[in-house]
Design an enzyme around this catalytic site. Structure first.
Site, PDB file in Angstrom:
ATOM      1  N   ARG A  31       0.804  -1.238   0.000  1.00  0.00           N
ATOM      2  CA  ARG A  31       0.000   0.000   0.000  1.00  0.00           C
ATOM      3  C   ARG A  31       0.830   1.278   0.000  1.00  0.00           C
ATOM      4  NH1 ARG A  31      -3.297  -2.913   3.564  1.00  0.00           N
ATOM      5  NH2 ARG A  31      -5.046  -3.822   2.410  1.00  0.00           N
ATOM      6  N   LYS A  86       3.056  11.494 -11.011  1.00  0.00           N
ATOM      7  CA  LYS A  86       2.170  10.659 -11.832  1.00  0.00           C
ATOM      8  C   LYS A  86       2.910   9.376 -12.152  1.00  0.00           C
ATOM      9  CE  LYS A  86      -0.885  13.842 -14.284  1.00  0.00           C
ATOM     10  NZ  LYS A  86      -1.351  14.204 -15.636  1.00  0.00           N
ATOM     11  N   GLU A 138       9.359  18.330 -24.769  1.00  0.00           N
ATOM     12  CA  GLU A 138       8.724  18.689 -23.498  1.00  0.00           C
ATOM     13  C   GLU A 138       9.350  19.966 -22.916  1.00  0.00           C
ATOM     14  OE1 GLU A 138       6.075  16.835 -22.382  1.00  0.00           O
ATOM     15  OE2 GLU A 138       6.404  14.738 -22.968  1.00  0.00           O
ATOM     16  N   LYS A 198       7.646  22.952 -13.986  1.00  0.00           N
ATOM     17  CA  LYS A 198       6.823  21.796 -13.633  1.00  0.00           C
ATOM     18  C   LYS A 198       6.507  21.804 -12.136  1.00  0.00           C
ATOM     19  CE  LYS A 198       5.331  17.304 -14.190  1.00  0.00           C
ATOM     20  NZ  LYS A 198       5.331  16.084 -14.976  1.00  0.00           N
ATOM     21  N   GLU A 255      -4.324  17.603 -10.467  1.00  0.00           N
ATOM     22  CA  GLU A 255      -4.860  17.999 -11.766  1.00  0.00           C
ATOM     23  C   GLU A 255      -6.365  18.254 -11.748  1.00  0.00           C
ATOM     24  OE1 GLU A 255      -2.957  16.137 -15.171  1.00  0.00           O
ATOM     25  OE2 GLU A 255      -4.829  16.305 -16.301  1.00  0.00           O
ATOM     26  N   ARG A 270      -2.951  22.152 -13.731  1.00  0.00           N
ATOM     27  CA  ARG A 270      -1.946  21.146 -14.096  1.00  0.00           C
ATOM     28  C   ARG A 270      -2.207  20.577 -15.488  1.00  0.00           C
ATOM     29  NH1 ARG A 270       0.839  16.129 -10.648  1.00  0.00           N
ATOM     30  NH2 ARG A 270       2.059  15.424 -12.430  1.00  0.00           N
ATOM     31  N   ASN A 289      -0.548  19.079 -20.326  1.00  0.00           N
ATOM     32  CA  ASN A 289      -0.958  18.158 -21.390  1.00  0.00           C
ATOM     33  C   ASN A 289      -0.983  18.822 -22.756  1.00  0.00           C
ATOM     34  OD1 ASN A 289      -1.350  16.137 -19.478  1.00  0.00           O
ATOM     35  ND2 ASN A 289      -3.436  16.807 -19.067  1.00  0.00           N
ATOM     36  N   HIS A 292      -0.630  16.817 -25.890  1.00  0.00           N
ATOM     37  CA  HIS A 292      -0.740  15.406 -25.530  1.00  0.00           C
ATOM     38  C   HIS A 292      -2.046  14.756 -25.972  1.00  0.00           C
ATOM     39  CE1 HIS A 292       2.885  16.237 -23.334  1.00  0.00           C
ATOM     40  NE2 HIS A 292       2.967  14.994 -22.909  1.00  0.00           N
ATOM     41  N   HIS A 319      -1.142  11.645 -27.889  1.00  0.00           N
ATOM     42  CA  HIS A 319      -1.504  10.299 -27.424  1.00  0.00           C
ATOM     43  C   HIS A 319      -2.269   9.532 -28.501  1.00  0.00           C
ATOM     44  CE1 HIS A 319      -1.149  11.149 -22.802  1.00  0.00           C
ATOM     45  NE2 HIS A 319       0.011  10.914 -23.383  1.00  0.00           N
ATOM     46  N   HIS A 379       7.322   9.026 -27.723  1.00  0.00           N
ATOM     47  CA  HIS A 379       6.375   9.902 -27.020  1.00  0.00           C
ATOM     48  C   HIS A 379       6.658  11.379 -27.303  1.00  0.00           C
ATOM     49  CE1 HIS A 379       3.781  11.507 -23.903  1.00  0.00           C
ATOM     50  NE2 HIS A 379       4.821  12.189 -23.439  1.00  0.00           N
TER      51      HIS A 379
HETATM   52  P1  NAD Z   1      12.298   5.511 -21.976  1.00  0.00           P
HETATM   53  O1  NAD Z   1      12.291   5.372 -20.530  1.00  0.00           O
HETATM   54  O2  NAD Z   1      11.811   4.369 -22.777  1.00  0.00           O
HETATM   55  O3  NAD Z   1      13.778   5.855 -22.451  1.00  0.00           O
HETATM   56  C1  NAD Z   1      14.065   5.964 -23.823  1.00  0.00           C
HETATM   57  C2  NAD Z   1      15.218   5.041 -24.253  1.00  0.00           C
HETATM   58  O4  NAD Z   1      16.438   5.603 -23.833  1.00  0.00           O
HETATM   59  C3  NAD Z   1      15.165   3.655 -23.660  1.00  0.00           C
HETATM   60  O5  NAD Z   1      15.527   2.736 -24.641  1.00  0.00           O
HETATM   61  C4  NAD Z   1      16.225   3.688 -22.568  1.00  0.00           C
HETATM   62  O6  NAD Z   1      16.799   2.417 -22.351  1.00  0.00           O
HETATM   63  C5  NAD Z   1      17.212   4.644 -23.130  1.00  0.00           C
HETATM   64  N1  NAD Z   1      17.999   5.401 -22.151  1.00  0.00           N
HETATM   65  C6  NAD Z   1      17.563   5.986 -21.022  1.00  0.00           C
HETATM   66  N2  NAD Z   1      18.526   6.715 -20.465  1.00  0.00           N
HETATM   67  C7  NAD Z   1      19.616   6.579 -21.245  1.00  0.00           C
HETATM   68  C8  NAD Z   1      20.927   7.122 -21.198  1.00  0.00           C
HETATM   69  N3  NAD Z   1      21.304   7.999 -20.253  1.00  0.00           N
HETATM   70  N4  NAD Z   1      21.799   6.756 -22.170  1.00  0.00           N
HETATM   71  C9  NAD Z   1      21.408   5.917 -23.171  1.00  0.00           C
HETATM   72  N5  NAD Z   1      20.179   5.403 -23.276  1.00  0.00           N
HETATM   73  C10 NAD Z   1      19.290   5.737 -22.316  1.00  0.00           C
HETATM   74  O7  NAD Z   1      11.460   6.773 -22.484  1.00  0.00           O
HETATM   75  P2  NAD Z   1      11.346   8.296 -22.002  1.00  0.00           P
HETATM   76  O8  NAD Z   1      11.276   9.082 -23.235  1.00  0.00           O
HETATM   77  O9  NAD Z   1      12.345   8.647 -20.986  1.00  0.00           O
HETATM   78  O10 NAD Z   1       9.932   8.316 -21.273  1.00  0.00           O
HETATM   79  C11 NAD Z   1       8.733   8.105 -21.989  1.00  0.00           C
HETATM   80  C12 NAD Z   1       7.653   7.688 -21.030  1.00  0.00           C
HETATM   81  O11 NAD Z   1       7.467   8.699 -20.044  1.00  0.00           O
HETATM   82  C13 NAD Z   1       6.305   7.515 -21.693  1.00  0.00           C
HETATM   83  O12 NAD Z   1       5.763   6.281 -21.278  1.00  0.00           O
HETATM   84  C14 NAD Z   1       5.472   8.653 -21.160  1.00  0.00           C
HETATM   85  O13 NAD Z   1       4.111   8.332 -21.053  1.00  0.00           O
HETATM   86  C15 NAD Z   1       6.090   8.868 -19.820  1.00  0.00           C
HETATM   87  N6  NAD Z   1       5.833  10.205 -19.266  1.00  0.00           N
HETATM   88  C16 NAD Z   1       5.385  10.293 -17.994  1.00  0.00           C
HETATM   89  C17 NAD Z   1       5.156  11.523 -17.412  1.00  0.00           C
HETATM   90  C18 NAD Z   1       4.732  11.612 -15.991  1.00  0.00           C
HETATM   91  O14 NAD Z   1       4.354  12.686 -15.532  1.00  0.00           O
HETATM   92  N7  NAD Z   1       4.789  10.539 -15.245  1.00  0.00           N
HETATM   93  C19 NAD Z   1       5.378  12.686 -18.141  1.00  0.00           C
HETATM   94  C20 NAD Z   1       5.847  12.575 -19.455  1.00  0.00           C
HETATM   95  C21 NAD Z   1       6.063  11.325 -20.006  1.00  0.00           C
HETATM   96 ZN    ZN Z   2       4.733  14.001 -22.265  1.00  0.00          ZN
END
Ligand code: NAD
Ligand code: ZN
Length: 366
Positions: free
Chosen positions: A119, A141, A183, A225, A235, A239, A243, A246, A250, A264
């Site tokens: 939990r 999030k 972003e 942020k 949100e 907040r 988006n 997005h 999405h 993304h």
């Molecule tokens: P990811 O985590 O898949 O990373 C992208 C790629 O880069 C992966 O293959 C990873 O292995 C590689 N990688 C990571 N760090 C590295 C480094 N330092 N050197 C070499 N390779 C590296 O993707 P992302 O773009 O970081 O995140 C996308 C995700 O984030 C989506 O699922 C999206 O929905 C989510 N997101 C969440 C929020 C939130 O508020 N929680 C906000 C925006 C996006």
């Molecule tokens: Zn995003």
């Protein structure tokens, strides 16, 4: 540099800089947990796990690492089940700490695991992508994707600490950097025209690895942020500005199946452009502002148009269907983030379906 996200009892620090990974041990030691588990993916493990482990060990913290496959598909219920089973087998308890070392995929999945295990246990974000450093690691999030759409299963669960090492970005492929950069641009578009202007001159330096420019970009983004989240953690209002791009983005991601064809951040880049073009078409935004965004985004090599997604045809009806299924739908009304100009984004539910239909048909025919 140290920022603080002020959420009363859930407040936490965000550390940004070069060699923050080296400080991780000392920072995490202060939280006082008995056991730490590092959750990461194969790619990040190869480059950065040793540095983090060394820093933790140096501060007397023993760690166990769990290495998952890289990529968006890891953000799934299947991987969540594997991860939680694995941790429970290792006798994770309420005084344990999870450390998410990686991009948004690892951060979202680990945060969600921390939210539901026993939990709720503590976790720390150590973001290693630009996207994770400027966006996903901050704000609490967490979640996984469902076949019904992105991020549909999740929880709000704030980390205890965010450690963003800008030096760790040096191993990130250019395409991933650019995706995260979308972003960064978003914060300028929402409410900081001076930052957007700065990006117009320094965006290339941020992408090409200039340490000072990178630090400023990550710091300004995180500060924005943190400010927006502090004002509206759950949100219920402002907040939603985060988006921007997005709702369109999405839908594009869902249609391409969350694969390598459209990242993304690339979807967000196209989505923000669509939000601006739609705003212009509705007579809300000067065409010149949309053109400035198009010029800047394109000059860096980010896509601005759905037609730039290789091998994918987008049908207007399919995208609209995804958009109405998105969780930002209330009482049959779709919430849109539109703009009156650069730095002037706003939330509206006054968009009518036929305007959207016309816009999508026009955009996708081009
Ligand atoms: P990811 O985590 O898949 O990373 C992208 C790629 O880069 C992966 O293959 C990873 O292995 C590689 N990688 C990571 N760090 C590295 C480094 N330092 N050197 C070499 N390779 C590296 O993707 P992302 O773009 O970081 O995140 C996308 C995700 O984030 C989506 O699922 C999206 O929905 C989510 N997101 C969440 C929020 C939130 O508020 N929680 C906000 C925006 C996006
Ligand atoms: Zn995003």
């Amino acid at each position: 540099k140290r920022l603080r996200l002020d959420l009363g009892p859930r407040a936490y620090d965000i550390l940004i800089g070069q060699d923050v990974l080296g400080l991780a041990g000392a920072e995490i030691a202060q939280l006082g947990h008995k056991r730490c588990f590092v959750i990461t993916d194969e790619t990040v493990a190869r480059y950065h796990l040793d540095a983090l482990t060394a820093s933790l060990n140096h501060n007397g913290i023993k760690v166990e690492a769990l290495v998952l496959p890289a990529g968006e598909r890891t953000k799934s219920l299947t991987q969540l089940e594997k991860l939680t089973n694995n941790l429970l087998e290792k006798k994770v308890d309420r005084h344990s700490l999870l450390i998410a070392l990686g991009g948004g995929v690892i951060g979202d999945l680990t945060g969600f695991a921390a939210a539901v295990l026993l939990r709720g246990i503590d976790f720390v974000q150590v973001p290693t992508t630009l996207l994770a450093q400027v966006d996903s690691s901050v704000g609490g999030k967490t979640g996984v994707n469902s076949p019904h759409g992105k991020n549909l299963i999740g929880a709000f669960h704030q980390p205890r600490l965010v450690l963003a090492d800008t030096e760790a970005l040096s191993t990130l492929p250019r395409r991933e950097l650019l995706a995260g950069y979308a972003e960064v641009v978003k914060y300028g578009l929402i409410d900081d025209p001076a930052f957007f202007h700065w990006l117009e001159t320094h965006g290339h330096a941020v992408i090409d690895g200039d340490p000072v420019a990178r630090l400023k970009a990550v710091h300004t983004s995180c500060a924005a942020k943190a400010r927006i989240v502090a004002a509206d953690e759950r949100e219920s209002g402002q907040r939603a500005l985060l988006n921007l791009g997005h709702t369109f983005g999405h839908a594009l991601e869902a249609e391409t199946g969350y694969g390598d064809r459209l990242l993304h951040g690339e979807a967000v880049a196209i989505g923000m452009m669509m939000a601006f073009d739609f705003s212009v078409r509705l007579g809300l935004c000067p065409a010149e502002d949309a053109e400035r965004l198009r010029r800047h985004t394109a000059s860096l090599g980010l896509p601005t148009d759905p037609s730039q997604v290789p091998g994918q045809f987008f049908a207007p009806a399919a995208l609209i269907e995804h958009m109405t299924r998105d969780k930002k739908v209330r009482d049959g009304r779709m919430t849109f983030i539109l703009a009156r100009g650069i730095g002037k984004a706003f939330i509206t539910s006054e968009v009518n379906a036929s305007d959207l239909q016309d816009f999508m048909t026009m955009t996708l025919a081009a």
